[in-house]
Design an enzyme around this catalytic site. Structure first.
Site, PDB file in Angstrom:
ATOM      1  N   ARG A  68       0.845  -1.194   0.000  1.00  0.00           N
ATOM      2  CA  ARG A  68       0.000   0.000   0.000  1.00  0.00           C
ATOM      3  C   ARG A  68       0.886   1.253   0.000  1.00  0.00           C
ATOM      4  NH1 ARG A  68      -5.023  -2.131   2.428  1.00  0.00           N
ATOM      5  NH2 ARG A  68      -5.080  -4.178   1.435  1.00  0.00           N
TER       6      ARG A  68
ATOM      7  N   ARG B  74      -1.365  -6.656  12.592  1.00  0.00           N
ATOM      8  CA  ARG B  74      -2.407  -6.087  13.462  1.00  0.00           C
ATOM      9  C   ARG B  74      -2.917  -7.100  14.479  1.00  0.00           C
ATOM     10  NH1 ARG B  74      -6.527  -1.958  10.337  1.00  0.00           N
ATOM     11  NH2 ARG B  74      -4.884  -0.617   9.518  1.00  0.00           N
TER      12      ARG B  74
ATOM     13  N   ARG C  75      -0.956   2.168  13.081  1.00  0.00           N
ATOM     14  CA  ARG C  75      -1.436   0.884  12.590  1.00  0.00           C
ATOM     15  C   ARG C  75      -1.358   0.704  11.079  1.00  0.00           C
ATOM     16  NH1 ARG C  75      -7.988   0.672  13.327  1.00  0.00           N
ATOM     17  NH2 ARG C  75      -8.510   2.464  12.045  1.00  0.00           N
ATOM     18  N   HIS C  76      -0.629   1.569  10.384  1.00  0.00           N
ATOM     19  CA  HIS C  76      -0.481   1.419   8.941  1.00  0.00           C
ATOM     20  C   HIS C  76       0.963   1.127   8.558  1.00  0.00           C
ATOM     21  CE1 HIS C  76      -4.424   3.495   8.854  1.00  0.00           C
ATOM     22  NE2 HIS C  76      -4.589   2.778   7.764  1.00  0.00           N
TER      23      HIS C  76
ATOM     24  N   GLU D  70      -9.967  -2.637  13.983  1.00  0.00           N
ATOM     25  CA  GLU D  70     -10.267  -3.556  12.894  1.00  0.00           C
ATOM     26  C   GLU D  70      -9.056  -4.409  12.534  1.00  0.00           C
ATOM     27  OE1 GLU D  70     -10.285  -1.845   8.972  1.00  0.00           O
ATOM     28  OE2 GLU D  70      -9.723  -3.897   8.524  1.00  0.00           O
TER      29      GLU D  70
ATOM     30  N   GLU E 268       0.628   4.217   0.738  1.00  0.00           N
ATOM     31  CA  GLU E 268      -0.142   5.232   1.459  1.00  0.00           C
ATOM     32  C   GLU E 268       0.773   6.076   2.338  1.00  0.00           C
ATOM     33  OE1 GLU E 268      -3.026   3.073   3.707  1.00  0.00           O
ATOM     34  OE2 GLU E 268      -4.375   2.823   2.013  1.00  0.00           O
TER      35      GLU E 268
ATOM     36  N   SER F  95     -11.389  -7.248   7.217  1.00  0.00           N
ATOM     37  CA  SER F  95     -12.468  -6.707   6.414  1.00  0.00           C
ATOM     38  C   SER F  95     -12.856  -7.799   5.438  1.00  0.00           C
ATOM     39  CB  SER F  95     -11.953  -5.468   5.685  1.00  0.00           C
ATOM     40  OG  SER F  95     -12.967  -4.529   5.558  1.00  0.00           O
TER      41      SER F  95
END
Lengths: 545, 545
Positions: free
Chosen positions: A318, A519, A326-327, A468, A320, A471
């Site tokens: 990712r 996670r 948490r990323h 979370e 991002e 998903s």
């Protein structure tokens, strides 16, 4: 070496079976200890200045015990002996008076007159080793050699297992110590960027010391990550990655038992993965390509290819610019996808079995590792009860619980997720729950809408401690509806045509989920940052080591 | 549908317990069969021209048996019933006269007067289903509906298990057939780019037919790979990827039992991986990055971080313009790395245990899958005996075996490797062997030279059927020697400084190996192309699907 390091290990001479046989009077011992500490500090300072102190690496040729110590030549597959090395963690009273050979790191050394105290470390296990120069089994040269071995060096140590009068409080192996008869260095360590004892200390200990007016050194996250191969040697890190490996194994074994099979799908893909900006692009032999943001499209193709129930453990990418706790830009996805007969509850049944197995497996089989982690990062083992709430039920709980303004058709932000986690914990007594029937508007185009109300979708998120970790959803397996949904979501059809086409030759109804491995470990262990559960984390600012 | 397809499945009416109760005379039946075949061919041609034939998807509302058939509404998690679906592979005589519900693909359909014959397929299992219009349990409309379901569609079929007079030769479930009482379509298939029966045929069958003057359709590799999600449905492919999953599990379980732990290292790395041109480059948040060519550097760092014994199953990326039968640009690496006490033979011990377990596990637990693969791609299960030959011993065997010119200090090319494989097979009776002590000149800079002769190195390759599946070695764990070796090999030191530095703080002697998963499956099964054992292969010309 920091004083704190010694304090942390708190090896009391009086606890040593060897030292307690010594006849030196207390005053003399104290004097010698002070001298040794001064010398050690001096050597350390010299080393820190980059000055190579004249360190003893080979025995004095005149020493009658010269065969007992000194640096090995480099291990180079010269020969295979019948020697057996004992693991530090298996050193216990049952081996009392037995001679053992141990290969471990020198965690700390301390010379004191004619004696030397070493703590040897092997992963999460530590043991005290003692040399006392009696000129029969141990010479003065040997003691000197031992005390000069730099911390973190790897040694082969021969010794006799002894049971001390009192437990050795600073070591994991409290019931025994080693009375050294031979010590050889396998690999010497250079100057350390930080001390392992400092990197292993809990915040609580630092605070408690501060209250006593004592400042204990701490090691910052960047310094740790810059020297990750050293940082990873702390007992907590050793345990964290054993737990990570365990989560992987429980994931696989549970799914294999449920009829799943492992697959591997490509990470180099054409086009733009699932769309959006957060994608790493590259040139593939002259063709534009990108790194898969998830195995979503491919695991669905595996279902269309009749594999029925599949899982994949692989990296997801990712691009991002997220700097949150948490990323990560690269993390391990534990993905599953399965044909369903009627209802996405069939997937939820599997997910609940999976996490029941993970929670149970960790708390029973990995209790030791969890305890080691908790020593540095205290946490309560999370509770698990299967619980499914619909999204509207979750919204109602939030509205009743102090968030009356929450949007009933919007997504939940981190704050709301945590709040809901707390409410659920209080009301239902579980740190784990599933929220399903999310509004369609906040889910990807390939999510199957609910049959009774397309405002909602056959989708779900799974939470641990209000964050979370999963998903998932039933996917649209009908090419016509998929086209319609993609168009409604503004996805250019030409970029996903082959994906849509793969549902045209008979597509099993199916659903699945994606789990973030880092996670799961972070939230299970109540850790505050995902970088703690990634061996070599990647974030927007970190690409090395 | 090709005639060959029908021939391949060779369903004889006379074998059917249902058909054998029919009273229609043979002449009439033959006439009707011809008519039905003509109609089917016509419908097929129409479909191929893109003309949508008026296909029956819902029952005639006047049909008293209308509740027994017709297309389902889209499965959308409306409700969960207590229905139980039986797997095709579990349909046997023990279920005789029992009513079952099966969800499977329509492999073939054939109408014949008042009756219809379907073959249902579920992964590697097939079963015959028969409808005979008696207006009591089956109507004419139902037969018509059934025969019009396109191949590869997914159906729910209710029926009674019957034991036919003679075994059903064309199906995997030979002892039973289903007497249909209900049939509903879950997902309809559109026109197929190729027939599954054509894609499932062995070369031997095509040759045998050609000798009879009959040309059977075959499906080329590119057409298969372009429609991989369809191609993967063939029984051989279903079995190949079960075997692939099994190899992964045996790899992991064997190593876990040997004290290894699973790790995950980053695929996005700074610099140039292990150097060379064969690297995919990309931009990482403004910083030049590349995709890891192997986890080599990171798994070694894990050893320096005290993880002792680690393995990783992950993608490796090679930007090589290789079009051979055994190279891919992305493949699955099964990597292991372990601390050793004295000798790289400790690694070879693990490798031999590993392959003993793989060979044993596949031939015992996966005999069924191997048989399914062999139906399309005939092969002999390879033999396993542990055998270690030094490189000079291998050279001597080649020199004696017809290759007198072979360079005793050069690398072995594919031809020589295969020749050596043959010689070894004849002399020692094993398809598996280890060649160790390779010349240093043909190994990477991080390979530990032999202590007695640095012309050779503590390295090894492992072969199955004369092709390399593993490369490995004891690594240089001494920063000084590593610097020296890198310099001698012309590696710019600045590009690997952090790697070299990771050996300076006490480095355990260690060794390891990298296994190519696709190669193991290809060579074990004697397949001729690595694209057959990669689910979605990547080569210089293929990035999709």
């Amino acid at each position: 070496m920091s004083e704190a390091g010694v304090a942390n290990l708190s090896i009391e001479d009086s606890q040593s079976s060897v030292a307690s046989t010594a006849t030196a009077d207390a005053k003399k011992a104290a004097k010698e200890a002070a001298k040794a500490a001064k010398e050690a500090a001096k050597a350390e300072r010299a080393q820190q200045r980059g000055v190579k102190a004249a360190v003893m690496t080979q025995p004095d040729p005149e020493d009658p015990l010269r065969e007992q110590y000194g640096d090995y030549p480099m291990v180079q597959s010269r020969e295979q002996s019948s020697r057996v090395w004992t693991k530090v963690e298996s050193l216990g009273k049952d081996l009392s008076e037995q001679k053992v050979l141990v290969r471990a790191r020198v965690h700390t050394t301390r010379g004191k007159g004619k004696s030397a105290f070493l703590v040897l470390r092997q992963r999460t296990a530590t043991v005290q080793a003692v040399l006392f120069a009696d000129d029969v089994t141990v010479s003065k040269g040997m003691v000197k050699y031992a005390t000069q071995i730099p911390k973190e060096s790897i040694v082969d140590l021969e010794g006799v297992v002894k049971v001390p009068e009192k437990p050795i409080e600073g070591c994991s192996q409290k019931d025994v110590e080693l009375q050294v008869t031979g010590i050889r260095t396998v690999s010497r360590a250079a100057t350390l960027p930080f001390e392992l004892v400092d990197a292993s200390r809990s915040e609580e200990e630092v605070k408690a010391a501060a209250e006593r007016g004592e400042i204990l050194p701490t090691v910052g996250q960047d310094l740790r990550l810059d020297n990750r191969f050293l940082d990873l040697r702390t007992p907590a890190n050793q345990a964290i990655f054993r737990v990570q490996s365990a989560v992987c194994q429980i994931f696989k074994n549970t799914l294999l038992a449920e009829g799943f099979q492992e697959i591997h799908t490509p990470k180099l893909i054409a086009g733009a993965s699932e769309g959006g900006a957060a994608v790493f692009r590259l040139d593939y032999m002259g063709v534009p390509a990108c790194l898969a943001q998830s195995p979503q499209l491919y695991k669905q193709m595996a279902i269309c290819a009749d594999f029925d129930r599949v899982f994949e453990v692989g990296p997801v990418f990712r691009a991002e610019f997220s700097y949150t706790h948490r990323h990560l830009c690269e993390f391990m996805g534990l993905d599953l996808e399965m044909a369903i007969h009627e209802h996405y509850f069939e997937v939820l049944d599997v997910i609940e079995k999976l996490f029941a197995a993970i929670f149970d497996g960790l708390s029973t089989e990995y209790a030791k590792e969890l305890a080691v982690i908790a020593q540095q990062y205290p946490f309560d083992v999370p509770t698990f009860k299967p619980l499914r709430l619909t999204f509207p039920e979750g919204i109602a709980l939030l509205q009743q619980g102090g968030y009356p303004e929450v949007d009933p058709l919007g997504d939940l932000n981190t704050e709301l997720e945590r709040a809901l986690g707390k409410i659920v914990k209080e009301k239902y007594g579980t740190d784990f729950f599933i929220l399903h029937r999310y509004p369609s508007a906040v889910r990807p185009f390939y999510t199957m809408p609910c049959a009774d109300d397309p405002t909602y979708s056959n989708s779900y998120d799974v939470f641990i401690r209000g964050e979370e970790i999963i998903s998932g959803a039933q996917r649209v397996h009908d090419a016509e509806l998929l086209t319609e949904r993609a168009t409604a979501c503004g996805i250019p059809l030409d970029t996903i045509q082959s994906y849509i086409d793969s549902f045209k030759l008979g597509a099993p109804p199916h659903g699945g989920a994606g789990v973030g491995l880092e996670r799961v470990v972070m939230l299970y262990c109540g850790l505050n940052n995902i970088r703690k559960t990634s061996m070599f984390p990647r974030d927007p600012k970190r690409l090395t080591p």
